[in-house]
Design an enzyme around this catalytic site. Sequence first.
Site, PDB file in Angstrom:
ATOM      1  N   ASP A  70       0.859  -1.186   0.000  1.00 54.89           N
ATOM      2  CA  ASP A  70       0.000   0.000   0.000  1.00 54.89           C
ATOM      3  C   ASP A  70       0.895   1.236   0.000  1.00 54.89           C
ATOM      4  O   ASP A  70       2.112   1.148   0.194  1.00 54.89           O
ATOM      5  CB  ASP A  70      -0.982  -0.022   1.176  1.00 54.89           C
ATOM      6  CG  ASP A  70      -0.380  -0.620   2.435  1.00 54.89           C
ATOM      7  OD1 ASP A  70       0.869  -0.653   2.537  1.00 54.89           O
ATOM      8  OD2 ASP A  70      -1.126  -1.054   3.310  1.00 54.89           O
ATOM      9  N   CYS A  95       1.220   4.159   9.572  1.00 53.96           N
ATOM     10  CA  CYS A  95       0.753   2.772   9.480  1.00 53.96           C
ATOM     11  C   CYS A  95       1.799   1.927   8.760  1.00 53.96           C
ATOM     12  O   CYS A  95       1.523   0.804   8.352  1.00 53.96           O
ATOM     13  CB  CYS A  95      -0.601   2.698   8.783  1.00 53.96           C
ATOM     14  SG  CYS A  95      -1.507   1.197   9.200  1.00 53.96           S
ATOM     15  N   HIS A  97       3.273   2.274   5.787  1.00 55.00           N
ATOM     16  CA  HIS A  97       3.259   2.067   4.338  1.00 55.00           C
ATOM     17  C   HIS A  97       4.567   2.529   3.688  1.00 55.00           C
ATOM     18  O   HIS A  97       4.910   2.072   2.598  1.00 55.00           O
ATOM     19  CB  HIS A  97       2.052   2.769   3.696  1.00 55.00           C
ATOM     20  CG  HIS A  97       0.732   2.304   4.238  1.00 55.00           C
ATOM     21  ND1 HIS A  97      -0.471   2.678   3.700  1.00 55.00           N
ATOM     22  CD2 HIS A  97       0.423   1.467   5.269  1.00 55.00           C
ATOM     23  CE1 HIS A  97      -1.466   2.111   4.384  1.00 55.00           C
ATOM     24  NE2 HIS A  97      -0.943   1.389   5.352  1.00 55.00           N
ATOM     25  N   GLU A 129      -5.885   3.224   3.470  1.00 64.08           N
ATOM     26  CA  GLU A 129      -6.540   3.755   4.678  1.00 64.08           C
ATOM     27  C   GLU A 129      -7.927   4.293   4.349  1.00 64.08           C
ATOM     28  O   GLU A 129      -8.707   4.585   5.241  1.00 64.08           O
ATOM     29  CB  GLU A 129      -5.683   4.863   5.299  1.00 64.08           C
ATOM     30  CG  GLU A 129      -4.295   4.420   5.763  1.00 64.08           C
ATOM     31  CD  GLU A 129      -4.344   3.505   6.993  1.00 64.08           C
ATOM     32  OE1 GLU A 129      -5.423   3.338   7.568  1.00 64.08           O
ATOM     33  OE2 GLU A 129      -3.290   2.962   7.339  1.00 64.08           O
ATOM     34  N   HIS A 155       2.278  -6.632   6.626  1.00 61.65           N
ATOM     35  CA  HIS A 155       1.980  -5.412   7.388  1.00 61.65           C
ATOM     36  C   HIS A 155       2.923  -5.349   8.578  1.00 61.65           C
ATOM     37  O   HIS A 155       3.160  -6.369   9.218  1.00 61.65           O
ATOM     38  CB  HIS A 155       0.529  -5.392   7.874  1.00 61.65           C
ATOM     39  CG  HIS A 155       0.072  -3.985   8.124  1.00 61.65           C
ATOM     40  ND1 HIS A 155       0.580  -3.218   9.162  1.00 61.65           N
ATOM     41  CD2 HIS A 155      -0.781  -3.191   7.450  1.00 61.65           C
ATOM     42  CE1 HIS A 155       0.034  -2.016   9.112  1.00 61.65           C
ATOM     43  NE2 HIS A 155      -0.780  -1.968   8.074  1.00 61.65           N
ATOM     44  N   HIS A 347      -1.061   3.933  13.829  1.00 63.93           N
ATOM     45  CA  HIS A 347      -1.906   5.143  13.878  1.00 63.93           C
ATOM     46  C   HIS A 347      -1.547   6.038  15.063  1.00 63.93           C
ATOM     47  O   HIS A 347      -2.330   6.912  15.429  1.00 63.93           O
ATOM     48  CB  HIS A 347      -3.399   4.803  13.883  1.00 63.93           C
ATOM     49  CG  HIS A 347      -3.854   4.080  12.641  1.00 63.93           C
ATOM     50  ND1 HIS A 347      -5.169   3.965  12.272  1.00 63.93           N
ATOM     51  CD2 HIS A 347      -3.148   3.452  11.667  1.00 63.93           C
ATOM     52  CE1 HIS A 347      -5.266   3.287  11.137  1.00 63.93           C
ATOM     53  NE2 HIS A 347      -4.038   2.960  10.756  1.00 63.93           N
TER      54      HIS A 347
HETATM   55  C1  LIG Z   1      -3.782  -2.038   9.273  1.00 63.82           C
HETATM   56  C2  LIG Z   1      -4.696  -0.882   9.522  1.00 63.82           C
HETATM   57  O1  LIG Z   1      -4.502  -0.134  10.463  1.00 63.82           O
HETATM   58  N1  LIG Z   1      -5.695  -0.714   8.651  1.00 63.82           N
HETATM   59  C3  LIG Z   1      -6.707   0.287   8.800  1.00 63.82           C
HETATM   60  C4  LIG Z   1      -7.672   0.165   7.665  1.00 63.82           C
HETATM   61  C5  LIG Z   1      -8.725   1.232   7.631  1.00 63.82           C
HETATM   62  C6  LIG Z   1     -10.076   0.728   7.245  1.00 63.82           C
HETATM   63  C7  LIG Z   1     -11.128   1.797   7.104  1.00 63.82           C
HETATM   64  N2  LIG Z   1     -10.609   3.092   6.835  1.00 63.82           N
HETATM   65  C8  LIG Z   1     -11.971   1.827   8.370  1.00 63.82           C
HETATM   66  O2  LIG Z   1     -11.663   2.601   9.305  1.00 63.82           O
HETATM   67  O3  LIG Z   1     -12.928   1.058   8.454  1.00 63.82           O
HETATM   68  C9  LIG Z   1      -7.421   0.091  10.128  1.00 63.82           C
HETATM   69  O4  LIG Z   1      -7.924   1.093  10.661  1.00 63.82           O
HETATM   70  O5  LIG Z   1      -7.495  -1.040  10.645  1.00 63.82           O
END
Ligand SMILES: CC(=O)N[C@@H](CCC[C@H](N)C(=O)O)C(=O)O
Length: 374
Positions: A70, A95, A97, A129, A155, A347
């Site tokens: 990503d 995150c 990437h 994201e 990841h 995050h």
């Molecule tokens: C690995 C990771 O942290 N992925 C994000 C993916 C976001 C999904 C989408 N934007 C949502 O919030 O539903 C995560 O927040 O898990």
Amino acid sequence: MYTIEGMRAIRRHLHQQPELGFEEHKTQLFLLDKIGEMPNGHFRVKTWRTGILVFVEGFAPVQTIGYRTDMDGLPIKEETGLSFASRYDGKMHACGHDLHMTIAIGILSHYAENQPKDNLLFVFQPAEEGPGGAEPMLNTDLFQQWRPDWMFALHIAPNEPVGTVTTREGLLFANTAEFMVHLRGKGGHAAYPHQANDMVVAASHLVTQIQSVVARRVDPMDSAVITIGKIESGTKENIIAERADTEGTIRTLSSEAMNLVQEHVKKIGAGIAASFDCDVDVEWGSQYKQVWNSEKVASFMAFSERSSDVNFREAAMAMTGEDFGFFLEKIPGFMFWLGVDSDKGLHDPKLNPDEAAIPIAVDHIIRYLADEMK
Ligand SMILES: CC(=O)N[C@@H](CCC[C@H](N)C(=O)O)C(=O)O
């Protein structure tokens, strides 16, 4: 092939210029430059929106193997204090990437100098994201023309030491659904609540009632999480707010639980509208498919277990989401976690992955692919 220092420089450059989903223009140009610098007679390179696909022709192919990274950053103000911290205020690669892309470039640089036996497809995918780049990319003619027989991705895992690789067969990451609830009432003076319709109070009830869905509606043997990550309302302590806007995300292990939670969020919205005599609009954003590792993961797990360069452990399921799940719904494959040893998690504005994980991942994946292409 890139040296450790070369890969570190790439990662730091990418880290300094995080771009949000489908805005990864500089990231795309930078990666295209790096790919263009490699000996690339057996590469076919195409762009799709802000993403890139690199098809590497094998010399005696019997299969095409896909590897995906990503590309996007997050709307987070970085607080690491690193010398190579984000130069874009309010945006950060929080995150991993930047590491994911660097690892993909590192692997690709190896195959630039050593043509593989089988075909490889490197997928640089935007907007993981949000709003989600995997599903539209998967549906392009371009992707379908180079469609891999199987594919995989990694990841970063901040909670795991460097050198650790974990994954599992079956469900790795959850189903996700973003939602926004907009509440509209009547503003007024703080001293005259009976003449107004306070959306701060309505939104507070909404948030509390939504939390009861997981506690009282989802089978405890299944699992779900609802996080409201944002509430915006009001202007001043003595003005009753006429509007409130909330944003949240639902995570579930099963699609049944996802349907059930979504139904109840809608019902609670309607209930708040009735009981507070206001307008409530529930809007749905990106919805990601679970990351389901196919049987193909078994060969990676076995390879990792017998490799002395990494410590392999079976992973637990996680409530994180990943739009790589859309690829895995149609194409066999898997995702795995790579330990990067940061005391701050994904995050977090202070996330600081250990770069020593980059060459370990590059080397491990190249050796795994060599094993798969025997
Ligand atoms: C690995 C990771 O942290 N992925 C994000 C993916 C976001 C999904 C989408 N934007 C949502 O919030 O539903 C995560 O927040 O898990």
